[in-house]
Design an enzyme around this catalytic site. Sequence first.
Site, PDB file in Angstrom:
ATOM      1  N   CYS A 180       0.844  -1.211   0.000  1.00 29.41           N
ATOM      2  CA  CYS A 180       0.000   0.000   0.000  1.00 29.41           C
ATOM      3  C   CYS A 180       0.871   1.250   0.000  1.00 29.41           C
ATOM      4  O   CYS A 180       2.047   1.220   0.307  1.00 29.41           O
ATOM      5  CB  CYS A 180      -0.874   0.014   1.239  1.00 29.41           C
TER       6      CYS A 180
ATOM      7  N   ARG B 289       4.268   0.764  -6.434  1.00 29.11           N
ATOM      8  CA  ARG B 289       4.291  -0.200  -5.315  1.00 29.11           C
ATOM      9  C   ARG B 289       3.277  -1.326  -5.532  1.00 29.11           C
ATOM     10  O   ARG B 289       3.288  -2.316  -4.838  1.00 29.11           O
ATOM     11  CB  ARG B 289       4.003   0.529  -4.000  1.00 29.11           C
TER      12      ARG B 289
ATOM     13  N   TRP C  59      -3.282  -2.392  -1.633  1.00 22.90           N
ATOM     14  CA  TRP C  59      -2.961  -3.681  -2.258  1.00 22.90           C
ATOM     15  C   TRP C  59      -3.647  -4.699  -1.362  1.00 22.90           C
ATOM     16  O   TRP C  59      -3.236  -4.904  -0.216  1.00 22.90           O
ATOM     17  CB  TRP C  59      -1.444  -3.874  -2.280  1.00 22.90           C
TER      18      TRP C  59
ATOM     19  N   ASN D 187      -0.920   0.995   6.031  1.00 22.31           N
ATOM     20  CA  ASN D 187      -0.114   0.042   5.254  1.00 22.31           C
ATOM     21  C   ASN D 187       0.370  -1.000   6.254  1.00 22.31           C
ATOM     22  O   ASN D 187       0.998  -0.658   7.253  1.00 22.31           O
ATOM     23  CB  ASN D 187       1.076   0.746   4.584  1.00 22.31           C
ATOM     24  N   GLY D 188       0.038  -2.263   6.007  1.00 24.46           N
ATOM     25  CA  GLY D 188       0.477  -3.318   6.926  1.00 24.46           C
ATOM     26  C   GLY D 188      -0.652  -4.311   7.149  1.00 24.46           C
ATOM     27  O   GLY D 188      -1.663  -4.286   6.463  1.00 24.46           O
TER      28      GLY D 188
ATOM     29  N   GLU E 268      16.234 -16.138 -13.009  1.00 26.91           N
ATOM     30  CA  GLU E 268      15.847 -14.721 -13.115  1.00 26.91           C
ATOM     31  C   GLU E 268      15.174 -14.482 -14.456  1.00 26.91           C
ATOM     32  O   GLU E 268      14.158 -13.782 -14.536  1.00 26.91           O
ATOM     33  CB  GLU E 268      17.056 -13.814 -12.936  1.00 26.91           C
TER      34      GLU E 268
ATOM     35  N   LYS F  73      11.406 -13.027 -14.789  1.00 27.17           N
ATOM     36  CA  LYS F  73      11.163 -11.772 -15.535  1.00 27.17           C
ATOM     37  C   LYS F  73      10.067 -11.986 -16.567  1.00 27.17           C
ATOM     38  O   LYS F  73       9.149 -11.199 -16.700  1.00 27.17           O
ATOM     39  CB  LYS F  73      12.470 -11.344 -16.218  1.00 27.17           C
TER      40      LYS F  73
ATOM     41  N   GLU G  50       6.553 -12.640 -14.843  1.00 27.25           N
ATOM     42  CA  GLU G  50       5.913 -11.576 -14.049  1.00 27.25           C
ATOM     43  C   GLU G  50       5.415 -10.427 -14.920  1.00 27.25           C
ATOM     44  O   GLU G  50       4.465  -9.753 -14.539  1.00 27.25           O
ATOM     45  CB  GLU G  50       6.802 -11.079 -12.910  1.00 27.25           C
TER      46      GLU G  50
ATOM     47  N   HIS H 194      13.616 -35.656 -16.466  1.00 26.98           N
ATOM     48  CA  HIS H 194      12.983 -36.402 -15.363  1.00 26.98           C
ATOM     49  C   HIS H 194      11.595 -35.868 -15.067  1.00 26.98           C
ATOM     50  O   HIS H 194      11.180 -35.818 -13.916  1.00 26.98           O
ATOM     51  CB  HIS H 194      13.867 -36.316 -14.115  1.00 26.98           C
TER      52      HIS H 194
ATOM     53  N   LYS I 193       5.851  -3.790  -5.696  1.00 24.28           N
ATOM     54  CA  LYS I 193       7.278  -3.516  -5.824  1.00 24.28           C
ATOM     55  C   LYS I 193       8.032  -4.067  -4.619  1.00 24.28           C
ATOM     56  O   LYS I 193       9.119  -4.578  -4.733  1.00 24.28           O
ATOM     57  CB  LYS I 193       7.527  -2.003  -5.935  1.00 24.28           C
TER      58      LYS I 193
HETATM   59  C1  BG6 Z   1       8.869  -8.542  -5.213  1.00 24.74           C
HETATM   60  C2  BG6 Z   1       9.340  -7.646  -6.333  1.00 24.74           C
HETATM   61  O1  BG6 Z   1       7.629  -8.101  -4.739  1.00 24.74           O
HETATM   62  O2  BG6 Z   1       9.784  -8.528  -4.145  1.00 24.74           O
HETATM   63  C3  BG6 Z   1      10.629  -8.214  -6.862  1.00 24.74           C
HETATM   64  O3  BG6 Z   1       8.355  -7.602  -7.377  1.00 24.74           O
HETATM   65  C4  BG6 Z   1      11.638  -8.270  -5.733  1.00 24.74           C
HETATM   66  O4  BG6 Z   1      11.117  -7.416  -7.925  1.00 24.74           O
HETATM   67  C5  BG6 Z   1      11.095  -8.987  -4.495  1.00 24.74           C
HETATM   68  O5  BG6 Z   1      12.792  -8.979  -6.178  1.00 24.74           O
HETATM   69  C6  BG6 Z   1      11.975  -8.668  -3.288  1.00 24.74           C
HETATM   70  O6  BG6 Z   1      11.857  -7.274  -3.048  1.00 24.74           O
HETATM   71  P1  BG6 Z   1      13.106  -6.508  -2.378  1.00 24.74           P
HETATM   72  O7  BG6 Z   1      12.695  -5.082  -2.307  1.00 24.74           O
HETATM   73  O8  BG6 Z   1      13.306  -7.146  -1.025  1.00 24.74           O
HETATM   74  O9  BG6 Z   1      14.282  -6.749  -3.290  1.00 24.74           O
END
Ligand code: BG6
Length: 583
Positions: free
Chosen positions: A2, A27, A75, A99-100, A459, A463, A466, A482, A578
């Site tokens: 949030c 975020r 969120w 937020n939390g 990774e 990528k 997501e 396998h 984020k």
């Molecule tokens: C996810 C992000 O929510 O959290 C990723 O979308 C990120 O990009 C992961 O790698 C960890 O976040 P952070 O801020 O601890 O690197």
Amino acid sequence: MCGIVGYVGEQHPEKVLIDGLKKLEYRGYDSSGIALMGQKDVQIIKSVGRIINLEETLKKSKIIDSNMGIAHTRWATHGGVTEANAHPHKIGKVTLVHNGIIENANVLREELKKEKVKFNSETDTEVAVALINKYYDGNALYAIKKATSKLKGSYAFAIMFDGDDKLYAIRKDSPLIIGYGKGENFIASDIAAIINYTKDYSLLAEGEIAILDKEKIEVFSDGEIIKKKIIHSNITSLDADKCGYDHFMLKEIMEEPKVLDGLFKRYSDFSLLPDITKYKEIHIVACGSAMYAGIVGASLIEEKCNIKCYVECASEYRYKKVIYDRKTLVILISQSGETADTIAAMRKAKDEKIDTLAIVNVETSTIARECDKALFIGAGVEVAVATTKAYILQVAMLSLLVIRATNDKKAMEEAKKIPGEVNNILGEREIFEGVAKDIYKARDAFFIGRGIDYAMCMEGSLKLKEVSYIHSDAFQAGELKHGTISLIEKGVPVFAIITDERIKDKTESNVVEVESRDAFVYTITNDPEVPNHRFRYVVPKVSPYFQALLVVPVLQLIGYYTAKFKGLDIDKPRNLAKSVTVE
Ligand code: BG6
């Protein structure tokens, strides 16, 4: 995660608040709202979906005269994505955004219902509002202290009380800052939200209560007014601007040469890097891409330093039985420095008196502040939810730790040319746009590699999935046969990463296996001898310290362009945040 913005001052609050929410969109959120304190009452406007919807609703509303307000991007955690569940929430005389997660919300809700409190939403947040209102008899400080003493979990609150011309803020675990203006003051989840109005801010510490009016900010700790350190931010509003790129994600990929160059220059002085050779065991703990960066680093630590190195996702690490040795180092990797699981993992190590090292981007973050030592990657503001430049710098920082540990001066010489090599690769990005055009209609995609190549696959796969929503998985190349090879059929894209010459023939044989089942094979390698199947891209061969720094940007661009062909919301992929500051 949030987002919170609060304003008190001479301007029209709604303009400042909406502007702030837009800077916090990265975020991740699914609804938003704003509350304005008028002379006689509070006006609350909320909407589901993007902030543009809230703006439309504001345009259709008669906005009350006000000089104070709070706003929020939600969120969803407790309760669906509905207007009723969107913040701000108001009960009695108290209006609040949060937020939390309040972990004991259900118990408290039942108790309050017995006291005839009427709830209008399914949220945990409304329980906090009701509790503060319960204890409010005109003394806001007392009501906030008393109510929050009963809350379990995490919170950052911005609060208004009917008839009171001040804003109140308090936090526990979720970050919150107070911003200093001239004739106006601010509350925000992070400085990016208010960077157009002030660069001067303070971090609220756990349990402190800030009281803001347009002239001054007072911060109370245990009932006493305390002096707060004022931080002057060096980010600019340009950081929160795409600078001509179609998306922040592409802008941030294109910044990789510059920020890599900055990192290598800054840490060419080995004395700034801790010596990890004094440790017998290293645990790297993180989430998402940060964890995958850790896996690349762990491979280098074991290969080059002969130190046992475990990588664990923070959400598991925080609960599992961890056997520590006095000579264990726990490295926490986090772009935001606020990821709840990673914070919990850090605190677990600290409780055991184990050395902790942070590799973070946000220098004022919780992880940066609480670890024994922090290394800053200097990525600048990373807005796109799918991390790119921060991941690259996390890998580079781990490589620097290994280079320092082995005192490998030759490697530092080689480091100087890496940003240029990355720049050359990014300069050929239309090649990867072509790959994306080839695969964007796929339902599944697979990434295969061995050793450090497999770490890069993880990774690359994350990528792609997501931002393009294509189901994607990374597999140890030898593992494919396998099980997962049953999913290979005509046209399924398989990305093969082949840079480790010791095992390149092995991975190539796996490539032949999948191609013989009509998969479309896209090879990224550093060896022109590796056969070309449907597509092959050869990156310069560099030492293992830096090879991922040349390969992963290719995978990032393929993910980006695939999502672009699908016309998706690349910078704010559905359901993602984020940084996840809640468990
Ligand atoms: C996810 C992000 O929510 O959290 C990723 O979308 C990120 O990009 C992961 O790698 C960890 O976040 P952070 O801020 O601890 O690197």
